[in-house]
Design an enzyme around this catalytic site. Structure first.
Site, PDB file in Angstrom:
ATOM      1  N   ALA A  34      42.615  30.572  41.506  1.00  0.00           N
ATOM      2  CA  ALA A  34      43.903  30.459  42.190  1.00  0.00           C
ATOM      3  C   ALA A  34      44.959  31.079  41.288  1.00  0.00           C
ATOM      4  CB  ALA A  34      44.213  28.995  42.442  1.00  0.00           C
TER       5      ALA A  34
ATOM      6  N   GLY B  26      39.070  28.860  41.671  1.00  0.00           N
ATOM      7  CA  GLY B  26      39.067  29.161  43.105  1.00  0.00           C
ATOM      8  C   GLY B  26      38.166  30.329  43.464  1.00  0.00           C
TER       9      GLY B  26
ATOM     10  N   GLU C 142      34.874  28.829  43.835  1.00  0.00           N
ATOM     11  CA  GLU C 142      34.930  27.975  45.030  1.00  0.00           C
ATOM     12  C   GLU C 142      34.920  28.812  46.313  1.00  0.00           C
ATOM     13  OE1 GLU C 142      38.332  26.082  43.099  1.00  0.00           O
ATOM     14  OE2 GLU C 142      37.453  24.148  43.633  1.00  0.00           O
TER      15      GLU C 142
ATOM     16  N   GLU D 201      39.345  24.737  35.483  1.00  0.00           N
ATOM     17  CA  GLU D 201      40.613  24.062  35.785  1.00  0.00           C
ATOM     18  C   GLU D 201      41.005  23.048  34.727  1.00  0.00           C
ATOM     19  OE1 GLU D 201      38.199  24.664  37.981  1.00  0.00           O
ATOM     20  OE2 GLU D 201      39.042  25.386  39.867  1.00  0.00           O
TER      21      GLU D 201
HETATM   22  N1  CAA Z   1      46.202  33.518  38.079  1.00  0.00           N
HETATM   23  C1  CAA Z   1      47.206  34.405  37.854  1.00  0.00           C
HETATM   24  N2  CAA Z   1      47.058  35.532  37.126  1.00  0.00           N
HETATM   25  C2  CAA Z   1      45.851  35.745  36.579  1.00  0.00           C
HETATM   26  C3  CAA Z   1      44.757  34.868  36.755  1.00  0.00           C
HETATM   27  C4  CAA Z   1      44.986  33.696  37.564  1.00  0.00           C
HETATM   28  N3  CAA Z   1      44.001  32.823  37.824  1.00  0.00           N
HETATM   29  N4  CAA Z   1      43.698  35.336  36.081  1.00  0.00           N
HETATM   30  C5  CAA Z   1      44.093  36.479  35.496  1.00  0.00           C
HETATM   31  N5  CAA Z   1      45.379  36.740  35.802  1.00  0.00           N
HETATM   32  C6  CAA Z   1      46.198  37.869  35.385  1.00  0.00           C
HETATM   33  C7  CAA Z   1      46.617  37.737  33.910  1.00  0.00           C
HETATM   34  O1  CAA Z   1      47.730  36.897  33.800  1.00  0.00           O
HETATM   35  C8  CAA Z   1      46.899  39.168  33.558  1.00  0.00           C
HETATM   36  O2  CAA Z   1      48.167  39.519  34.073  1.00  0.00           O
HETATM   37  P1  CAA Z   1      49.242  40.302  33.151  1.00  0.00           P
HETATM   38  O3  CAA Z   1      48.586  41.630  32.896  1.00  0.00           O
HETATM   39  O4  CAA Z   1      50.433  40.388  34.024  1.00  0.00           O
HETATM   40  O5  CAA Z   1      49.393  39.486  31.922  1.00  0.00           O
HETATM   41  C9  CAA Z   1      45.856  39.937  34.361  1.00  0.00           C
HETATM   42  O6  CAA Z   1      45.438  39.056  35.420  1.00  0.00           O
HETATM   43  C10 CAA Z   1      44.629  40.304  33.556  1.00  0.00           C
HETATM   44  O7  CAA Z   1      44.125  39.102  32.974  1.00  0.00           O
HETATM   45  P2  CAA Z   1      43.801  38.961  31.398  1.00  0.00           P
HETATM   46  O8  CAA Z   1      44.692  39.856  30.594  1.00  0.00           O
HETATM   47  O9  CAA Z   1      43.799  37.511  31.059  1.00  0.00           O
HETATM   48  O10 CAA Z   1      42.312  39.573  31.381  1.00  0.00           O
HETATM   49  P3  CAA Z   1      41.151  39.247  30.352  1.00  0.00           P
HETATM   50  O11 CAA Z   1      40.075  40.240  30.646  1.00  0.00           O
HETATM   51  O12 CAA Z   1      41.681  39.151  28.961  1.00  0.00           O
HETATM   52  O13 CAA Z   1      40.631  37.753  30.734  1.00  0.00           O
HETATM   53  C11 CAA Z   1      39.939  36.016  32.248  1.00  0.00           C
HETATM   54  C12 CAA Z   1      40.002  37.527  31.949  1.00  0.00           C
HETATM   55  C13 CAA Z   1      39.012  35.333  31.257  1.00  0.00           C
HETATM   56  C14 CAA Z   1      39.386  35.849  33.653  1.00  0.00           C
HETATM   57  C15 CAA Z   1      41.356  35.415  32.136  1.00  0.00           C
HETATM   58  O14 CAA Z   1      42.258  36.211  32.900  1.00  0.00           O
HETATM   59  C16 CAA Z   1      41.465  34.009  32.616  1.00  0.00           C
HETATM   60  O15 CAA Z   1      41.051  33.079  31.923  1.00  0.00           O
HETATM   61  N6  CAA Z   1      42.025  33.779  33.845  1.00  0.00           N
HETATM   62  C17 CAA Z   1      42.270  32.477  34.376  1.00  0.00           C
HETATM   63  C18 CAA Z   1      40.979  31.809  34.832  1.00  0.00           C
HETATM   64  C19 CAA Z   1      41.277  30.410  35.363  1.00  0.00           C
HETATM   65  O16 CAA Z   1      41.692  29.535  34.649  1.00  0.00           O
HETATM   66  N7  CAA Z   1      41.032  30.201  36.677  1.00  0.00           N
HETATM   67  C20 CAA Z   1      41.272  28.945  37.322  1.00  0.00           C
HETATM   68  C21 CAA Z   1      42.585  28.952  38.027  1.00  0.00           C
HETATM   69  S1  CAA Z   1      43.031  27.358  38.665  1.00  0.00           S
HETATM   70  C22 CAA Z   1      42.204  27.229  40.126  1.00  0.00           C
HETATM   71  O17 CAA Z   1      41.497  28.121  40.525  1.00  0.00           O
HETATM   72  C23 CAA Z   1      42.421  25.950  40.867  1.00  0.00           C
HETATM   73  C24 CAA Z   1      41.504  25.737  42.021  1.00  0.00           C
HETATM   74  O18 CAA Z   1      40.550  25.028  41.917  1.00  0.00           O
HETATM   75  C25 CAA Z   1      41.749  26.358  43.300  1.00  0.00           C
END
Ligand code: CAA
Length: 258
Positions: free
Chosen positions: A66, A109, A112, A132
């Site tokens: 998400a 998400g 999911e 999460e």
């Molecule tokens: N939401 C918003 N933006 C996101 C995102 C997310 N879930 N995941 C990645 N992005 C964005 C980053 O902020 C970044 O944007 P900027 O260039 O503007 O900074 C861009 O995508 C590229 O991401 P990274 O620079 O972080 O890329 P990476 O290769 O270094 O890392 C990753 C990749 C490990 C997937 C890392 O991006 C990450 O950990 N993302 C979040 C994963 C996460 O926690 N997901 C769960 C979300 S909560 C949820 O989903 C609730 C639910 O149950 C519905």
């Protein structure tokens, strides 16, 4: 078909493909993506010319979860009031078979969404996880329930409590994904599976999907009863006559969907 901003939609024969298309955000699922994926899937579901729907992302990310930036500042009253993520459940009412083709990150998400589909085909680069807890929340699109049903309590607890990622091989061993294929062949493999499903009788495929899904919702006795009644009902279709006649006549079946 509606004009979409965050997804691409393609039709090839009886298979439709929805591609998540927010590459800069690793396909993070914001409210616009949610509205568009659900609307596209519902629209395709109304079309009897579509026999299977693939949902996919990019090489790097199916979806990284998400959209954290969109939800970070929301209050309890807001997320509760808007029933944040509730609309994803509409995918469970799509009757056309849904196939997730997953490469790269399928986190939160993203994992999911893949699990909301009927089956998951994974590239060898796929990484699944429910991180999460590292954000101070828990899964909110069904992860705690669907992951547990798919892989059992031990692995689900491991993933949900530590937030660690699981690679494609572990995901296949655990029963989360149906097949793992080399990344470069992912879309072709998903298309082959989708085309195969779409070549069957659509109402019978819907019945089969319904029966398997009942295994998650009901008791064994009720599920078996529903299966048997649906099996009997299949005899009311032309496609049952065609399928069995084709077998007896040693020719391929040509299903009409009636
Ligand atoms: N939401 C918003 N933006 C996101 C995102 C997310 N879930 N995941 C990645 N992005 C964005 C980053 O902020 C970044 O944007 P900027 O260039 O503007 O900074 C861009 O995508 C590229 O991401 P990274 O620079 O972080 O890329 P990476 O290769 O270094 O890392 C990753 C990749 C490990 C997937 C890392 O991006 C990450 O950990 N993302 C979040 C994963 C996460 O926690 N997901 C769960 C979300 S909560 C949820 O989903 C609730 C639910 O149950 C519905």
């Amino acid at each position: 078909m509606t004009d979409f901003q965050t997804i691409l939609l393609e039709r090839d024969g009886r298979t439709a493909t929805i591609t998540l298309n927010r590459p800069k955000a690793l396909n993070a699922l914001n409210s616009e993506v949610m509205a568009e994926v659900v609307a596209a899937a519902e629209e395709l579901d109304q079309d009897p010319g579509v026999g299977a729907i693939i949902i996919t992302g990019s090489e790097k990310a199916f979806a990284a979860g998400a959209d954290i930036k969109e939800m970070a500042d929301k209050t309890f009253a807001q997320v509760y009031g808007e029933n944040l993520f509730g609309a994803w459940e509409r995918l469970t009412r799509v009757r056309t078979p849904l196939i997730a083709a997953v490469a790269g990150y399928a986190l939160g998400g993203g994992c999911e969404l893949a699990m909301l589909c009927d089956l998951i085909i994974a590239a060898d680069t796929a990484k699944f996880g429910q991180p999460e807890i590292t954000l101070g929340v828990i899964p909110g699109m069904g992860g705690s329930q669907r992951l547990t049903r798919a892989v059992g309590k031990a692995k689900a607890m491991d993933l949900v409590l530590t937030g660690r990622q699981m690679g494609a091989d572990e995901a296949e061993r655990s029963g989360l994904v149906a097949r793992v294929v080399p990344a470069e062949g992912l879309l072709a493999a998903a298309k082959e599976v989708a085309d195969k499903i779409a070549s069957m009788s659509l109402p019978i495929a819907m019945m089969a999907k319904d029966a398997v899904n009942a295994a998650f919702e009901t008791t064994l006795a009720e599920g078996v009863r529903l299966e048997r009644r649906s099996f009997h009902a299949a005899f009311a279709t032309d496609d049952q006559k065609e399928g069995m006649a084709a077998f007896v006549e040693k020719r391929p079946a040509n299903f009409s969907g009636s």
